[in-house]
Motif scaffolding. Sequence first.
Motif, PDB file in Angstrom:
ATOM      1  N   PHE A  97       0.859  -1.178   0.000  1.00  0.00           N
ATOM      2  CA  PHE A  97       0.000   0.000   0.000  1.00  0.00           C
ATOM      3  C   PHE A  97       0.897   1.230   0.000  1.00  0.00           C
ATOM      4  O   PHE A  97       2.110   1.139   0.189  1.00  0.00           O
ATOM      5  CB  PHE A  97      -0.945  -0.003   1.209  1.00  0.00           C
ATOM      6  N   ILE A  98       0.275   2.368  -0.212  1.00  0.00           N
ATOM      7  CA  ILE A  98       1.037   3.610  -0.319  1.00  0.00           C
ATOM      8  C   ILE A  98       0.784   4.468   0.921  1.00  0.00           C
ATOM      9  O   ILE A  98      -0.364   4.800   1.242  1.00  0.00           O
ATOM     10  CB  ILE A  98       0.651   4.392  -1.587  1.00  0.00           C
ATOM     11  N   ASP A  99       1.854   4.817   1.602  1.00  0.00           N
ATOM     12  CA  ASP A  99       1.829   5.770   2.712  1.00  0.00           C
ATOM     13  C   ASP A  99       3.029   6.687   2.517  1.00  0.00           C
ATOM     14  O   ASP A  99       4.053   6.556   3.163  1.00  0.00           O
ATOM     15  CB  ASP A  99       1.901   5.059   4.063  1.00  0.00           C
ATOM     16  N   GLY A 100       2.899   7.612   1.602  1.00  0.00           N
ATOM     17  CA  GLY A 100       4.037   8.446   1.213  1.00  0.00           C
ATOM     18  C   GLY A 100       4.888   7.694   0.197  1.00  0.00           C
ATOM     19  O   GLY A 100       5.104   8.135  -0.913  1.00  0.00           O
ATOM     20  N   THR A 101       5.373   6.542   0.592  1.00  0.00           N
ATOM     21  CA  THR A 101       6.090   5.639  -0.307  1.00  0.00           C
ATOM     22  C   THR A 101       5.362   4.296  -0.285  1.00  0.00           C
ATOM     23  O   THR A 101       4.435   4.095   0.489  1.00  0.00           O
ATOM     24  CB  THR A 101       7.550   5.437   0.163  1.00  0.00           C
ATOM     25  N   ILE A 102       5.797   3.388  -1.116  1.00  0.00           N
ATOM     26  CA  ILE A 102       5.159   2.077  -1.155  1.00  0.00           C
ATOM     27  C   ILE A 102       5.652   1.271   0.047  1.00  0.00           C
ATOM     28  O   ILE A 102       6.845   1.110   0.252  1.00  0.00           O
ATOM     29  CB  ILE A 102       5.469   1.347  -2.470  1.00  0.00           C
ATOM     30  N   LYS A 103       4.719   0.787   0.833  1.00  0.00           N
ATOM     31  CA  LYS A 103       5.027  -0.012   2.018  1.00  0.00           C
ATOM     32  C   LYS A 103       4.637  -1.454   1.735  1.00  0.00           C
ATOM     33  O   LYS A 103       3.671  -1.721   1.024  1.00  0.00           O
ATOM     34  CB  LYS A 103       4.251   0.491   3.239  1.00  0.00           C
ATOM     35  N   LYS A 104       5.375  -2.356   2.321  1.00  0.00           N
ATOM     36  CA  LYS A 104       5.117  -3.785   2.144  1.00  0.00           C
ATOM     37  C   LYS A 104       5.004  -4.417   3.529  1.00  0.00           C
ATOM     38  O   LYS A 104       5.891  -4.236   4.367  1.00  0.00           O
ATOM     39  CB  LYS A 104       6.272  -4.433   1.380  1.00  0.00           C
ATOM     40  N   SER A 119     -13.409  -4.827   3.825  1.00  0.00           N
ATOM     41  CA  SER A 119     -14.027  -4.890   5.142  1.00  0.00           C
ATOM     42  C   SER A 119     -13.052  -4.479   6.242  1.00  0.00           C
ATOM     43  O   SER A 119     -13.479  -4.123   7.338  1.00  0.00           O
ATOM     44  CB  SER A 119     -14.583  -6.290   5.418  1.00  0.00           C
ATOM     45  N   LEU A 120     -11.763  -4.505   5.968  1.00  0.00           N
ATOM     46  CA  LEU A 120     -10.750  -3.990   6.886  1.00  0.00           C
ATOM     47  C   LEU A 120     -10.001  -2.851   6.200  1.00  0.00           C
ATOM     48  O   LEU A 120      -9.881  -2.828   4.973  1.00  0.00           O
ATOM     49  CB  LEU A 120      -9.734  -5.074   7.274  1.00  0.00           C
ATOM     50  N   VAL A 121      -9.503  -1.937   7.007  1.00  0.00           N
ATOM     51  CA  VAL A 121      -8.712  -0.823   6.483  1.00  0.00           C
ATOM     52  C   VAL A 121      -7.421  -0.701   7.283  1.00  0.00           C
ATOM     53  O   VAL A 121      -7.321  -1.223   8.388  1.00  0.00           O
ATOM     54  CB  VAL A 121      -9.485   0.512   6.531  1.00  0.00           C
ATOM     55  N   ILE A 122      -6.454  -0.009   6.714  1.00  0.00           N
ATOM     56  CA  ILE A 122      -5.182   0.205   7.384  1.00  0.00           C
ATOM     57  C   ILE A 122      -5.182   1.601   7.988  1.00  0.00           C
ATOM     58  O   ILE A 122      -5.514   2.585   7.325  1.00  0.00           O
ATOM     59  CB  ILE A 122      -4.009   0.068   6.395  1.00  0.00           C
ATOM     60  N   ALA A 123      -4.820   1.661   9.278  1.00  0.00           N
ATOM     61  CA  ALA A 123      -4.726   2.944   9.982  1.00  0.00           C
ATOM     62  C   ALA A 123      -3.311   3.102  10.520  1.00  0.00           C
ATOM     63  O   ALA A 123      -2.651   2.122  10.856  1.00  0.00           O
ATOM     64  CB  ALA A 123      -5.725   2.992  11.129  1.00  0.00           C
ATOM     65  N   LYS A 124      -2.881   4.333  10.605  1.00  0.00           N
ATOM     66  CA  LYS A 124      -1.541   4.617  11.119  1.00  0.00           C
ATOM     67  C   LYS A 124      -1.614   4.722  12.635  1.00  0.00           C
ATOM     68  O   LYS A 124      -2.396   5.486  13.182  1.00  0.00           O
ATOM     69  CB  LYS A 124      -1.008   5.907  10.524  1.00  0.00           C
ATOM     70  N   GLU A 125      -0.764   3.925  13.293  1.00  0.00           N
ATOM     71  CA  GLU A 125      -0.700   3.931  14.757  1.00  0.00           C
ATOM     72  C   GLU A 125       0.740   4.254  15.145  1.00  0.00           C
ATOM     73  O   GLU A 125       1.595   3.378  15.164  1.00  0.00           O
ATOM     74  CB  GLU A 125      -1.111   2.558  15.299  1.00  0.00           C
ATOM     75  N   SER A 126       1.005   5.509  15.420  1.00  0.00           N
ATOM     76  CA  SER A 126       2.345   6.054  15.690  1.00  0.00           C
ATOM     77  C   SER A 126       3.340   5.567  14.641  1.00  0.00           C
ATOM     78  O   SER A 126       3.313   6.038  13.523  1.00  0.00           O
ATOM     79  CB  SER A 126       2.783   5.759  17.127  1.00  0.00           C
ATOM     80  N   PHE A 147      -5.523   9.582   9.831  1.00  0.00           N
ATOM     81  CA  PHE A 147      -5.203   8.329  10.495  1.00  0.00           C
ATOM     82  C   PHE A 147      -5.443   7.122   9.588  1.00  0.00           C
ATOM     83  O   PHE A 147      -4.725   6.144   9.660  1.00  0.00           O
ATOM     84  CB  PHE A 147      -6.038   8.162  11.778  1.00  0.00           C
ATOM     85  N   ILE A 148      -6.458   7.193   8.741  1.00  0.00           N
ATOM     86  CA  ILE A 148      -6.801   6.083   7.855  1.00  0.00           C
ATOM     87  C   ILE A 148      -5.966   6.225   6.588  1.00  0.00           C
ATOM     88  O   ILE A 148      -6.005   7.239   5.908  1.00  0.00           O
ATOM     89  CB  ILE A 148      -8.306   6.081   7.533  1.00  0.00           C
ATOM     90  N   ILE A 149      -5.239   5.147   6.257  1.00  0.00           N
ATOM     91  CA  ILE A 149      -4.318   5.210   5.121  1.00  0.00           C
ATOM     92  C   ILE A 149      -4.913   4.565   3.886  1.00  0.00           C
ATOM     93  O   ILE A 149      -4.952   5.150   2.819  1.00  0.00           O
ATOM     94  CB  ILE A 149      -2.980   4.529   5.482  1.00  0.00           C
ATOM     95  N   SER A 150      -5.370   3.344   4.011  1.00  0.00           N
ATOM     96  CA  SER A 150      -5.756   2.596   2.824  1.00  0.00           C
ATOM     97  C   SER A 150      -7.114   1.943   3.020  1.00  0.00           C
ATOM     98  O   SER A 150      -7.339   1.233   3.989  1.00  0.00           O
ATOM     99  CB  SER A 150      -4.707   1.510   2.550  1.00  0.00           C
ATOM    100  N   THR A 151      -8.005   2.243   2.089  1.00  0.00           N
ATOM    101  CA  THR A 151      -9.287   1.540   2.034  1.00  0.00           C
ATOM    102  C   THR A 151      -9.501   1.080   0.610  1.00  0.00           C
ATOM    103  O   THR A 151      -9.250   1.802  -0.333  1.00  0.00           O
ATOM    104  CB  THR A 151     -10.463   2.457   2.451  1.00  0.00           C
ATOM    105  N   ASN A 152      -9.968  -0.142   0.465  1.00  0.00           N
ATOM    106  CA  ASN A 152     -10.230  -0.684  -0.866  1.00  0.00           C
ATOM    107  C   ASN A 152     -11.688  -0.555  -1.254  1.00  0.00           C
ATOM    108  O   ASN A 152     -12.089  -1.005  -2.309  1.00  0.00           O
ATOM    109  CB  ASN A 152      -9.810  -2.152  -0.935  1.00  0.00           C
TER     110      ASN A 152
END
Length: 177
Positions: A97-104, A119-126, A147-152
């Motif tokens: 996914f992308i958070d500024g750069t591509i993260k794996k 049904s799930l999303v990625i959120a940034k936690e510190s 806070f929410i980074i990626s939703t499909n």
Amino acid sequence: MVKNALQAQLLKAGLVDNKKAKKLSKQAQHEQRTGQSNEAELKAKIEQDKQEKISKDQALNQEKQKVLDEKALKASIIQMIAQHKIKDTDGDVVYQFIDGTIKKIYLNQQIYNALVSGSLVIAKESDHYAFLPKALAERINEKMTGFIISTNAEKNEQVTDEEDPYAAYVIPDDLMW
């Protein structure tokens, strides 16, 4: 004619003549009248300065309260993420996914399928990432963005053209080459 005891004494002593005494008394009366108008202006100025100070203090207090409210909201969102994040997500499947750069990240198949379906999303936690249910992520996004980074969910709702001959053949997002 002389209204002041001091003026009377000066007249008796001969230090001041009658014209000079009248002039001084008129001058004193004039100063007294204009002094009263100056007092009114001075009182109005003091009141105006007081009102300006009150309004300035209120603006500063509102700004401080806004900063405190924002900090409290941020803390409550971080607490919500920490309480509701899905644990035990480690696995062998790679999700990018992308958070500024591509993260794996490496996930188990069940979490991966839930992320792909939306049904799930990625959120940034510190410094880390957390996986949250979609409903909670929407509530967090309503309160504060960032806070929410990626939703499909948005990616799965593609608009297809009626004239597209391949409209029946949907290419999945999780296609691995």
